[in-house]
Each structure stands twice: as structure tokens, then as C-alpha cells.
Scaffold this active site. Sequence first.
Site, PDB file in Angstrom:
ATOM      1  N   CYS A  43       0.826  -1.212   0.000  1.00 43.28           N
ATOM      2  CA  CYS A  43       0.000   0.000   0.000  1.00 43.28           C
ATOM      3  C   CYS A  43       0.860   1.262   0.000  1.00 43.28           C
ATOM      4  O   CYS A  43       0.650   2.172  -0.803  1.00 43.28           O
ATOM      5  CB  CYS A  43      -0.929  -0.019   1.210  1.00 43.28           C
ATOM      6  SG  CYS A  43      -1.859   1.503   1.395  1.00 43.28           S
ATOM      7  N   CYS A  48      -1.526   1.726  -3.033  1.00 45.05           N
ATOM      8  CA  CYS A  48      -2.540   2.771  -2.792  1.00 45.05           C
ATOM      9  C   CYS A  48      -1.970   4.180  -2.727  1.00 45.05           C
ATOM     10  O   CYS A  48      -2.499   5.106  -3.349  1.00 45.05           O
ATOM     11  CB  CYS A  48      -3.262   2.519  -1.472  1.00 45.05           C
ATOM     12  SG  CYS A  48      -3.475   0.806  -1.028  1.00 45.05           S
ATOM     13  N   LYS A  51      -0.187   5.481  -5.967  1.00 42.38           N
ATOM     14  CA  LYS A  51      -1.238   5.510  -6.998  1.00 42.38           C
ATOM     15  C   LYS A  51      -2.163   6.706  -6.817  1.00 42.38           C
ATOM     16  O   LYS A  51      -2.458   7.450  -7.756  1.00 42.38           O
ATOM     17  CB  LYS A  51      -2.013   4.177  -6.957  1.00 42.38           C
ATOM     18  CG  LYS A  51      -3.172   3.996  -7.922  1.00 42.38           C
ATOM     19  CD  LYS A  51      -4.475   4.603  -7.514  1.00 42.38           C
ATOM     20  CE  LYS A  51      -4.967   4.262  -6.140  1.00 42.38           C
ATOM     21  NZ  LYS A  51      -5.413   2.871  -5.957  1.00 42.38           N
ATOM     22  N   TYR A 179      -9.178  -3.417 -10.835  1.00 40.13           N
ATOM     23  CA  TYR A 179      -8.827  -2.175 -10.152  1.00 40.13           C
ATOM     24  C   TYR A 179      -7.632  -1.482 -10.809  1.00 40.13           C
ATOM     25  O   TYR A 179      -7.690  -0.316 -11.197  1.00 40.13           O
ATOM     26  CB  TYR A 179      -8.417  -2.480  -8.705  1.00 40.13           C
ATOM     27  CG  TYR A 179      -9.546  -2.717  -7.745  1.00 40.13           C
ATOM     28  CD1 TYR A 179      -9.968  -1.702  -6.913  1.00 40.13           C
ATOM     29  CD2 TYR A 179     -10.161  -3.951  -7.640  1.00 40.13           C
ATOM     30  CE1 TYR A 179     -10.978  -1.907  -5.987  1.00 40.13           C
ATOM     31  CE2 TYR A 179     -11.170  -4.170  -6.721  1.00 40.13           C
ATOM     32  CZ  TYR A 179     -11.572  -3.147  -5.901  1.00 40.13           C
ATOM     33  OH  TYR A 179     -12.571  -3.364  -4.989  1.00 40.13           O
ATOM     34  N   GLU A 183      -7.551   2.008 -13.002  1.00 39.48           N
ATOM     35  CA  GLU A 183      -6.932   3.189 -12.381  1.00 39.48           C
ATOM     36  C   GLU A 183      -5.787   3.712 -13.249  1.00 39.48           C
ATOM     37  O   GLU A 183      -5.700   4.916 -13.534  1.00 39.48           O
ATOM     38  CB  GLU A 183      -6.457   2.837 -10.968  1.00 39.48           C
ATOM     39  CG  GLU A 183      -7.658   2.572 -10.045  1.00 39.48           C
ATOM     40  CD  GLU A 183      -7.288   2.212  -8.624  1.00 39.48           C
ATOM     41  OE1 GLU A 183      -6.110   1.865  -8.362  1.00 39.48           O
ATOM     42  OE2 GLU A 183      -8.176   2.276  -7.753  1.00 39.48           O
ATOM     43  N   HIS A 438     -27.296  21.504   0.089  1.00 43.34           N
ATOM     44  CA  HIS A 438     -27.333  22.060  -1.250  1.00 43.34           C
ATOM     45  C   HIS A 438     -26.359  23.229  -1.381  1.00 43.34           C
ATOM     46  O   HIS A 438     -26.243  24.020  -0.436  1.00 43.34           O
ATOM     47  CB  HIS A 438     -28.765  22.540  -1.534  1.00 43.34           C
ATOM     48  CG  HIS A 438     -28.966  23.013  -2.921  1.00 43.34           C
ATOM     49  ND1 HIS A 438     -28.989  22.147  -3.998  1.00 43.34           N
ATOM     50  CD2 HIS A 438     -29.121  24.262  -3.419  1.00 43.34           C
ATOM     51  CE1 HIS A 438     -29.168  22.858  -5.106  1.00 43.34           C
ATOM     52  NE2 HIS A 438     -29.252  24.139  -4.777  1.00 43.34           N
ATOM     53  N   GLU A 443     -26.079  15.361  -2.168  1.00 43.56           N
ATOM     54  CA  GLU A 443     -27.484  15.562  -1.790  1.00 43.56           C
ATOM     55  C   GLU A 443     -28.414  14.631  -2.572  1.00 43.56           C
ATOM     56  O   GLU A 443     -29.529  14.336  -2.136  1.00 43.56           O
ATOM     57  CB  GLU A 443     -27.907  17.023  -1.981  1.00 43.56           C
ATOM     58  CG  GLU A 443     -28.026  17.479  -3.416  1.00 43.56           C
ATOM     59  CD  GLU A 443     -28.478  18.944  -3.517  1.00 43.56           C
ATOM     60  OE1 GLU A 443     -29.410  19.310  -2.811  1.00 43.56           O
ATOM     61  OE2 GLU A 443     -27.878  19.700  -4.304  1.00 43.56           O
TER      62      GLU A 443
HETATM   63  P1  NDP Z   1      -8.404  -7.515 -10.062  1.00 47.91           P
HETATM   64  O1  NDP Z   1      -8.705  -8.762  -9.357  1.00 47.91           O
HETATM   65  O2  NDP Z   1      -9.106  -6.264  -9.734  1.00 47.91           O
HETATM   66  O3  NDP Z   1      -8.612  -7.732 -11.625  1.00 47.91           O
HETATM   67  C1  NDP Z   1      -7.900  -8.721 -12.304  1.00 47.91           C
HETATM   68  C2  NDP Z   1      -8.194  -8.577 -13.758  1.00 47.91           C
HETATM   69  O4  NDP Z   1      -7.289  -9.382 -14.478  1.00 47.91           O
HETATM   70  C3  NDP Z   1      -9.586  -9.016 -14.116  1.00 47.91           C
HETATM   71  O5  NDP Z   1     -10.074  -8.149 -15.097  1.00 47.91           O
HETATM   72  C4  NDP Z   1      -9.383 -10.420 -14.665  1.00 47.91           C
HETATM   73  O6  NDP Z   1     -10.247 -10.720 -15.725  1.00 47.91           O
HETATM   74  C5  NDP Z   1      -8.000 -10.341 -15.245  1.00 47.91           C
HETATM   75  N1  NDP Z   1      -7.235 -11.591 -15.146  1.00 47.91           N
HETATM   76  C6  NDP Z   1      -7.108 -12.356 -14.075  1.00 47.91           C
HETATM   77  N2  NDP Z   1      -6.311 -13.410 -14.350  1.00 47.91           N
HETATM   78  C7  NDP Z   1      -5.936 -13.277 -15.620  1.00 47.91           C
HETATM   79  C8  NDP Z   1      -5.125 -14.046 -16.493  1.00 47.91           C
HETATM   80  N3  NDP Z   1      -4.546 -15.167 -16.097  1.00 47.91           N
HETATM   81  N4  NDP Z   1      -4.967 -13.612 -17.765  1.00 47.91           N
HETATM   82  C9  NDP Z   1      -5.554 -12.472 -18.172  1.00 47.91           C
HETATM   83  N5  NDP Z   1      -6.334 -11.711 -17.394  1.00 47.91           N
HETATM   84  C10 NDP Z   1      -6.515 -12.116 -16.136  1.00 47.91           C
HETATM   85  O7  NDP Z   1      -6.802  -7.376  -9.953  1.00 47.91           O
HETATM   86  P2  NDP Z   1      -5.803  -6.159  -9.987  1.00 47.91           P
HETATM   87  O8  NDP Z   1      -4.517  -6.755 -10.403  1.00 47.91           O
HETATM   88  O9  NDP Z   1      -6.348  -5.014 -10.741  1.00 47.91           O
HETATM   89  O10 NDP Z   1      -5.725  -5.745  -8.456  1.00 47.91           O
HETATM   90  C11 NDP Z   1      -5.392  -6.722  -7.468  1.00 47.91           C
HETATM   91  C12 NDP Z   1      -6.125  -6.460  -6.186  1.00 47.91           C
HETATM   92  O11 NDP Z   1      -5.558  -5.352  -5.539  1.00 47.91           O
HETATM   93  C13 NDP Z   1      -7.598  -6.128  -6.358  1.00 47.91           C
HETATM   94  O12 NDP Z   1      -8.393  -7.273  -6.359  1.00 47.91           O
HETATM   95  C14 NDP Z   1      -7.881  -5.229  -5.201  1.00 47.91           C
HETATM   96  O13 NDP Z   1      -8.342  -6.011  -4.138  1.00 47.91           O
HETATM   97  C15 NDP Z   1      -6.545  -4.613  -4.872  1.00 47.91           C
HETATM   98  N6  NDP Z   1      -6.517  -3.207  -5.321  1.00 47.91           N
HETATM   99  C16 NDP Z   1      -7.374  -2.320  -4.759  1.00 47.91           C
HETATM  100  C17 NDP Z   1      -7.405  -1.019  -5.156  1.00 47.91           C
HETATM  101  C18 NDP Z   1      -8.370  -0.078  -4.540  1.00 47.91           C
HETATM  102  O14 NDP Z   1      -8.887  -0.375  -3.471  1.00 47.91           O
HETATM  103  N7  NDP Z   1      -8.688   1.047  -5.174  1.00 47.91           N
HETATM  104  C19 NDP Z   1      -6.491  -0.512  -6.186  1.00 47.91           C
HETATM  105  C20 NDP Z   1      -5.640  -1.537  -6.741  1.00 47.91           C
HETATM  106  C21 NDP Z   1      -5.663  -2.826  -6.308  1.00 47.91           C
HETATM  107  P3  NDP Z   1     -11.763 -11.232 -15.553  1.00 47.91           P
HETATM  108  O15 NDP Z   1     -12.439 -10.296 -14.613  1.00 47.91           O
HETATM  109  O16 NDP Z   1     -12.286 -11.134 -16.915  1.00 47.91           O
HETATM  110  O17 NDP Z   1     -11.644 -12.603 -15.021  1.00 47.91           O
END
Ligand code: NDP
Length: 449
Positions: A43, A48, A51, A179, A183, A438, A443
Site C-alpha cells: 500500500c 494505494c 497511486k 482495479y 486506475e 445544497h 445531496e
Molecule cells: P483484479 O482482481 O481487480 O482484476 C484482475 C483482472 O485481471 C480481471 O479483469 C481479470 O479478468 C483479469 N485476469 C485475471 N487473471 C488473468 C489471467 N490469467 N490472464 C488475463 N487476465 C486475467 O486485480 P488487480 O490486479 O487489478 O488488483 C489486485 C487487487 O488489488 C484487487 O483485487 C484489489 O483487491 C486490490 N486493489 C485495490 C485497489 C483499490 O482499493 N482502489 C487498487 C488496486 C488494487 P476477468 O475479470 O475477466 O476474469
Amino acid sequence: MPQYDYDLFVLGAGSGGTRASRVAAAHGARVAVAEEYRVGGTCVIRGCVPKKLLVYGAHFAEDLRDAKHFGWDVPSPCSFSWPTLRDNVMAEVDRINGAYTQTLDNNGVEIIHSRAVVTGPHSVRLDDGSEKTAERILIAVGAHPAIPECPGHEHGITSNEVFHLPDLPKRILIAGGGYIANEFAGIFHQFGSHVILANRSQELLRGYDAQIRDRLLQIATMKGIEFRFNAAFRGIDKGEDGCLTVHLANHEPVVVDCVLFATGRRPNTAGLGLESAGVEMDELGAVKVDAQNQSSCPSIYAIGDVTNRIQLTPVAIREGQAFADTVYGNKPTTVDYDCVPAAVFSHPPLAGVGLTEAEAREKLGSIKVYSSDFRPMKNVLAGRNERALYKMVCDAQTDRVVGIHMIGPDVPEIIQACAVAVKAGLTKADFDATVALHPSMAEELVLMR
Ligand code: NDP
């Protein structure tokens, strides 16, 4: 003489490990924490915090364009220095890293700058070969970016490297639709890169409300981000000119300067020696724990991303606090995972708490959905045709609000207060009984019909 070197040995000084260490120490335990990289974890160091600072930096691009509608004379084009922002962000990361270290020091936690590997139920080995013993061991080592197996994947980067880029890429392909992908799509787009987001399925941000996700896709497309769906990653060829040709299922190859993998995160348990203590893991390598964060080895506990429950910093912190209070503070505590609010700092951001419309329909059967689809006042004057969408999902039987989902400016700031209301079980009538503030966007929450 104590039987062990420490009461508690923590592996990983991220958000969860740091909280558990300092609270356990404050309760009187003799605590050491081993960290192989930098105190602060994902983080603070490469997640976080940096980012969010980049998101702030990226927002200026739009604000400067909008400024003329509010009477400001801003030179066009304005210039942007990536190295300045990058280095300022890293300086802030250093500052927070120092603050975390100070907190541990102040609480009497010994910080050991080394990787630690479990060698038994009560022992770990450090890089220098020495063994340390502890009555209990807490695994808080987090997770790492998963990269799809494919030829040329070594030419891509992950969220670990993205904060240190020497230059901004002119063209970037982001693999994933979660995510991190959304982002960074917003961040790079605002900085002027041409962004293509390619996901293996046909959906973005699974888990969020469908209408809210659709609105993000619509606005992001309108801004100029390109999307490729059903585009499983096949591989990368690197040309002599340094350009990367990306091969995707069902799509023509794409030529870019940078590929960012944002395809989920996997627990950091490989080579950690957990098998030596009989710690059970799931098929992804996540440590299996019970509600008290205890693993199948009674002296070994785990919290945070390494357990792959909800991969969010505040959840890891709660788990660390609950562990320390339960084990060392004579205050048994379990974490309540219901109504955890979450936000994606996309451009615009989206946020949600509780059940989505689809989840509520399936779980409750009879629901009522209220929504407000509006153009924020600031967007109107800026000539920006971007609409915000707020949704409230209610149990039709009880009037209780079971979910709130939003996309639009500042919604992560608004959802936190909504989460209190949803968690407290408030009803739609409670929202209606509250006078609007407002003029604000929030709101709309008390004006939904
Ligand atoms: P996410 O779990 O959000 O998303 C993963 C993405 O990658 C999905 O779109 C998924 O596709 C795709 N995917 C998964 N496996 C494969 C693969 N083998 N080949 C190709 N595509 C794949 O992961 P992130 O990496 O974006 O983030 C990791 C975690 O970190 C998040 O789950 C979140 O908990 C945390 N995070 C939180 C943030 C916040 O609170 N703002 C910011 C950044 C990270 P599909 O959905 O189609 O299966």
C-alpha cells in the site's frame, strides 16, 4: 529464561503486519518483524499511496482544460513533467516509510531487514542463516502481481515497476480489467498516453454494479481510451526499435511502447517454508485461516492479502488489530467482512458498498432500486458531457438500504459515510428524512425517487 527468542515473529511489515506488530508490542509482547524490502508494504511503497498521488496529478490535466470555462487564462498547451511528479511521489513514499519505521521503533518492535523463511511451527531462518524462535508466527507477507504465462511476458511491467518509469509511454497496453487496470488507464490517459485496455472476459470490474461499470466504460471510451474484450493475452514480440507487438485472442496485434500487466495478485507464499510447519494453503497459495486468523498449525497465524480474503489495506489492518487484541490483549475480536466499502480510482472514480442490484435480486428476491443520473454542476459549466450515476438498492420488504453504488466526481469520499448508513441498517425512509445539503452532489442520496 523465556523458551523462545520472541513471543511473536511477524513476516512482513506491510499495513497488516505493522499494525499487528505494534499492537501486540503495546499489549506487552516481545515482537520482531522481518521485512525483505521496505517497511510499509504494497500500500505505502507500490500501491494505494503512490497511486492516489498519481491520480491527483493526472486530474490536473482535466482541471486545466476546464479552467478556461471558469475564467482562468491557462497557457495552451500546458507542459507536464513526469519525472517531477514521479520523484515527488517517491519522496512522499520515503516519508511515510520513515513514519512506519518510527512507529514500530516507538513501540519497541525489533525490525529485521531480511527475508524470513519458516522452518517449523516456532522457528524462522533469516538471510544470514541464523534461526529465530517465537511462541507464535504471523504471516503477513502480502501478494505479488500475477503475470499470464505467455511468450515475451518479460517485456511487460507490473504495478511494481510502473511508479519508476523513466519516461511516459506514448502508447500503453494494459492487460486486465480490474482495479489496477482501470486506475492506470485513467492516469496514463490524462498524462497524454494512448491507452488500450485489454481484458480476457467481456466485463470490466467484476463484482461492481453492472450499470456503474457500464457508465465507466461509456465515459472512458468517450474520453479516448480503447477497450478490447474477450482478448486473452497471447504474447509479446519486442522489435529492434524497442516497440512491443502484443498478440491478443480475437483481435489484431497491437503495437505499443509499454505493456502493463494488471491481471490480479497472488499470495507470496512460494518458498516461504510453510509446508515445514504443516500450514495448509489453497490452490492459489493463500494461507487458509479461521475467523481468528489461525492456520492449520496452531502457532502460526496469517492476515492480509496472503490469506486472499478481501485484498484491501483497511481489511488487512483490521485483521492485524483483531489478531493482536485477541492473542495479546485479552480482547477476542473477529473482523466483520459485511459492508466493506470499496472504490476504484478510475477517471471518473466509482465506489460501492453492500449488495449490487444483481446480488440483491438473487439474495432477497424482492427489491427496490432508486437512482439518480445527473450532470454534476461543475461538469455543466466546464462543458463536460459526463454524467454521474448514484444507485440505492433496498430490500422491498423492510425498506432497508442494502447497497449503494456510485460513479462520478469524489464518490470515494462520499461512499465512506454511506457505508456507515448501510452497515447501521438504515432504511430508505431514514435517507428521505434527512435534509439535503445544497448545492452538492451527495445531496442526490436523500433526493432519490
Ligand atoms: P483484479 O482482481 O481487480 O482484476 C484482475 C483482472 O485481471 C480481471 O479483469 C481479470 O479478468 C483479469 N485476469 C485475471 N487473471 C488473468 C489471467 N490469467 N490472464 C488475463 N487476465 C486475467 O486485480 P488487480 O490486479 O487489478 O488488483 C489486485 C487487487 O488489488 C484487487 O483485487 C484489489 O483487491 C486490490 N486493489 C485495490 C485497489 C483499490 O482499493 N482502489 C487498487 C488496486 C488494487 P476477468 O475479470 O475477466 O476474469
